[in-house]
Design an enzyme around this catalytic site. Structure first.
Site, PDB file in Angstrom:
ATOM      1  CE  LYS A  37       5.498   5.090   7.167  1.00 26.42           C
ATOM      2  NZ  LYS A  37       4.838   6.275   7.565  1.00 26.42           N
ATOM      3  CD  GLU A  64      -2.290  -1.094   2.913  1.00 21.95           C
ATOM      4  OE1 GLU A  64      -2.071  -0.120   3.768  1.00 21.95           O
ATOM      5  OE2 GLU A  64      -2.717  -2.395   3.549  1.00 21.95           O
TER       6      GLU A  64
HETATM    7  S1  IVH Z   1      -0.324   0.180   8.904  1.00 18.00           S
HETATM    8  C1  IVH Z   1       0.538  -1.801  12.937  1.00 18.00           C
HETATM    9  N1  IVH Z   1      -0.568   0.975   6.585  1.00 18.00           N
HETATM   10  O1  IVH Z   1       2.552   5.174   9.291  1.00 18.00           O
HETATM   11  C2  IVH Z   1       0.809  -0.992  11.624  1.00 18.00           C
HETATM   12  N2  IVH Z   1       0.260   2.507   8.361  1.00 18.00           N
HETATM   13  O2  IVH Z   1       5.431   5.159  10.576  1.00 18.00           O
HETATM   14  C3  IVH Z   1       0.080   0.188  11.842  1.00 18.00           C
HETATM   15  N3  IVH Z   1       0.877   4.799   7.719  1.00 18.00           N
HETATM   16  O3  IVH Z   1       1.442   4.592  12.549  1.00 18.00           O
HETATM   17  C4  IVH Z   1      -0.077   1.030  10.499  1.00 18.00           C
HETATM   18  N4  IVH Z   1       0.336   4.773   5.684  1.00 18.00           N
HETATM   19  O4  IVH Z   1      -0.133   5.741  10.956  1.00 18.00           O
HETATM   20  C5  IVH Z   1      -0.208   1.257   7.941  1.00 18.00           C
HETATM   21  N5  IVH Z   1      -0.871   2.345   4.491  1.00 18.00           N
HETATM   22  C6  IVH Z   1      -0.586   2.102   5.831  1.00 18.00           C
HETATM   23  C7  IVH Z   1      -0.083   3.362   6.157  1.00 18.00           C
HETATM   24  C8  IVH Z   1       0.256   3.374   7.651  1.00 18.00           C
HETATM   25  C9  IVH Z   1       0.727   5.396   6.671  1.00 18.00           C
HETATM   26  C10 IVH Z   1       1.422   5.476   9.098  1.00 18.00           C
HETATM   27  C11 IVH Z   1       0.438   4.845  10.445  1.00 18.00           C
HETATM   28  C12 IVH Z   1       1.591   4.340  11.134  1.00 18.00           C
HETATM   29  C13 IVH Z   1       2.727   5.059  10.638  1.00 18.00           C
HETATM   30  C14 IVH Z   1       3.998   4.341  10.993  1.00 18.00           C
END
Ligand code: IVH
Length: 668
Positions: free
Chosen positions: A115, A113
């Site tokens: 980020k 996905e």
């Molecule tokens: S999954 C336990 N997916 O990046 C995993 N996070 O640097 C939780 N973020 O705290 C996150 N895009 O706020 C996930 N496609 C995505 C994301 C994403 C941005 C953020 C999220 C996380 C942070 C970590």
């Protein structure tokens, strides 16, 4: 060991301070790259010295942003962060680590996905109704921001469709479009409010408003990237399928997702997004790779900071597209004309950038640059901004070709191009005000004739008021001259005059460097000083003599020879030598072998030299300096106000001691 503990404490203190500015005040004071670097340093130090790890260390926490203004809530399950990698090796390491959890022949799906660079939030829906929204906080306790989240148009207040779970926790990111960020900052700028440094901070500041009416005006956007709770829907065993189901219930899910089964497919997705991200109207700082099977995610588990089944594969060199508005031509110290691009402000790695050097005429021609072009900016090494290319397909309106000037933009003399190196210069020398200012900044800079307290601003004002026009004038300055300048009172003026008196004794190497001879940096200056030993010999050196110095080629030798052929330069040196007392380079000097190979310790405050000047003389004389007195020390040189410790130890060990006065007599 004590030293390591000190280092760890110092790093923790620094990181906590930056955390406070970033998370609680939404005003980062360092770039993400610098922050990651410090955190990594701390992490490695703690890894090697596990006894110093404490539960409150920044390495053990998910960044906190709790402040007093919102009610606190406890998350149903911790909102963890993500492990980062910036390169393929880091990703392959992650893959190897997780492989241990599956059978050799098991094929694994990864959900890749975008980020999103925003703020993590948790939304709780009960029977399809949004009942609570919270920030991540410290990962365990967040802030209740329900009122504010309700104002975001992309957040459905009620889910639609079939089989909606009794309780659902959706996790995702709140962010601001780049275009909305720029309009908001423009509005703030006009009304003289403090601008946000990037869209992420604008989103954070807007989301955490006590008055939700303000949040409502800020055009925030929400995107889901996962579920905390999926009660009653456990039969959905794929993360990807869960996201698709969320979108069917009306929750916003980004379509740029891809199921990959090996790292080649993952790298291709990474490369594709890296190229496309400039065209997205929101910040994306990498991709997130997650194991798709919920069962496998549970099997692999998490540590107290990250899930072990996911990784953020971040983009290294941060780039942005912006619009070129102007190109100005700067005149350097040696008259070189450097074009500088001025563009609409952009934010790369948390730093706002408005300009970048274009280096020379050639680079403008290569880029085929026009005012109003859309240009791609990169921070090389994440520090120096560079114009990488022109995005031609975007640049259509009001273009105006950038033309290199024919006359100096400061003194109007005709510019000339050196046919060999293609560098364009103003040859007016110190009669060009730009060159005069820069030459004098350089002359008195830290590694040249360093006058403490006399910075570029004061030098510029002295030039503007016509109190000084060349380096010699500084030796005739009085406190009355200095007090003619704004904000300079008695004390400051006396400090500067004293600092000028101090540099009346300096090394030959520093003087040669200070002259600012084109192509002569500190290393070459040192080589010349060591080879010729006296100023007189340098000034009168023949071209062949200069060329014969190891490490000095024809071009540099020519530059030095030309500099000393100019009458005004010889006059300057003649006048300077009446004012400055050089101690000449002593390396290989047979007359002064006293310090050669001696282990020397310095103590106390010195009057005739700064510590670094004294160290320089000794090192050039072949001495080895150390910080503490031991039985191996040959000599202790002491100044005023010494602490007793070194003197005491030297007396005890019967080590020879020398006062500053004796030292001065010896080097005369
Ligand atoms: S999954 C336990 N997916 O990046 C995993 N996070 O640097 C939780 N973020 O705290 C996150 N895009 O706020 C996930 N496609 C995505 C994301 C994403 C941005 C953020 C999220 C996380 C942070 C970590």
């Amino acid at each position: 060991m004590k030293l390591v503990k000190k280092q760890i404490d110092k790093l923790r203190k620094k990181i906590l301070k930056y955390d406070y500015f970033y998370h609680s005040l939404d005003q980062p004071i360092i770039s993400d790259a610098e922050y990651d670097y410090l955190l990594n340093q701390l992490y490695n130090l703690e890894l090697k010295n596990k006894e110093f790890i404490t539960s409150d260390s920044p390495t053990q926490r998910v960044g906190s942003n709790l402040i007093e203004k919102f009610k606190k809530i406890v998350h149903f399950s911790p909102m963890l962060s993500l492990e980062n990698t910036f390169d393929i090796d880091g990703f392959l390491e992650f893959e190897n680590r997780i492989k241990k959890f599956f059978d050799k022949n098991q094929s694994i799906n990864f959900c890749c996905e975008l980020k999103f660079d925003g703020i993590a939030v948790s939304l709780i829906y009960e029977k399809g109704i949004l009942v609570r929204a919270a920030t991540r906080g410290d990962g365990y306790i967040g802030e209740n921001i329900t009122n504010n989240i309700q104002t975001i148009k992309s957040v459905p207040l009620e889910l639609k469709g079939l089989s909606i779970p009794k309780r659902l926790e959706v996790r995702g990111e709140v962010f601001m479009l780049k275009s909305d960020f720029l309009s908001l900052n423009k509005e703030f700028y006009i009304s003289k409010k403090k601008c946000f440094s990037n869209p992420r901070n604008a989103a954070a500041g807007s989301l955490r408003q006590i008055n939700s009416k303000i949040t409502a005006k800020r055009k925030l956007i929400f995107i889901c990237h996962g579920c905390g709770l999926f009660e009653g829907m456990e039969h959905f065993k794929s993360h990807y399928k869960r996201l698709i189901q969320l979108s069917k219930w009306g929750l916003p899910v980004n379509q740029e997702m891809l199921i990959c089964s090996n790292h080649v497919e993952i790298f291709n997705f990474y490369k594709k997004i890296q190229e496309q991200r400039h065209f997205f109207n929101f910040d994306v700082d990498g991709i997130v790779v997650k194991i798709d099977s919920i069962e496998l995610q549970k099997k692999i588990g998490s540590n107290n900071k990250f899930p072990r089944w996911a990784i953020a594969f971040k983009f290294t060199s941060r780039e942005e597209i912006t619009r070129l508005r102007d190109v100005k031509f700067q005149v350097g110290r040696t008259g070189v004309i450097t074009p500088v691009a001025y563009f609409d402000p952009i934010c790369i790695s948390g730093v706002i950038i408005r300009k970048a050097s274009l280096y020379n005429k050639n680079s403008i021609e290569k880029l085929n640059l026009c005012i109003n072009d859309f240009i791609l900016i990169r921070r090389s090494g994440d520090v120096i901004p560079k114009v990488v290319s022109v995005i031609k397909k975007k640049s259509l309106e009001n273009q105006k070709k950038v033309i290199f000037p024919v006359f100096c933009p400061v003194c109007n003399s005709k510019l000339m191009e050196n046919k060999e190196d293609k560098i364009i210069r103003c040859h007016a020398g110190l009669t060009c005000n730009a060159q005069k200012k820069k030459a004098l900044h350089h002359f008195f800079s830290k590694n040249a004739l360093n006058i403490s307290g006399l910075g570029p601003k004061i030098i510029d004002k002295l030039i503007e008021k016509k109190i000084v026009t060349n380096p010699i004038d500084f030796f005739y300055l009085t406190k009355f001259h200095l007090q003619k300048l704004e904000k300079i009172k008695e004390k400051k003026s006396l400090n500067i005059i004293n600092a000028i008196l101090k540099i009346k004794k300096t090394s030959l190497k520093r003087l040669i460097f200070a002259l600012g001879i084109p192509l002569v940096g500190e290393v070459i200056a040192k080589k010349i000083a060591i080879s010729f030993k006296t100023l007189d010999k340098i000034v009168n050196a023949k071209l062949l003599e200069l060329e014969s110095i190891n490490g000095i080629g024809k071009v540099v030798a020519n530059s030095i020879f030309n500099y000393f052929s100019i009458v005004s330069n010889r006059e300057l040196i003649n006048n300077l030598s009446k004012k400055i007392d050089f101690f000449e380079s002593r390396e290989h000097d047979v007359k002064n072998k006293f310090f050669f190979n001696k282990r020397i310790v310095l103590t106390g405050k010195f009057i005739s030299f700064s510590r670094s000047e004294l160290s320089e003389i000794l090192i050039e004389s072949g001495a080895q300096l150390s910080n503490s007195v031991s039985k191996n020390t040959d000599l202790l040189i002491y100044g005023k106000k010494t602490g007793d410790r070194k003197i005491f130890k030297a007396t005890e060990l019967k080590i020879k001691m020398m006062s500053e006065l004796e030292f001065n007599l010896l080097i005369k």
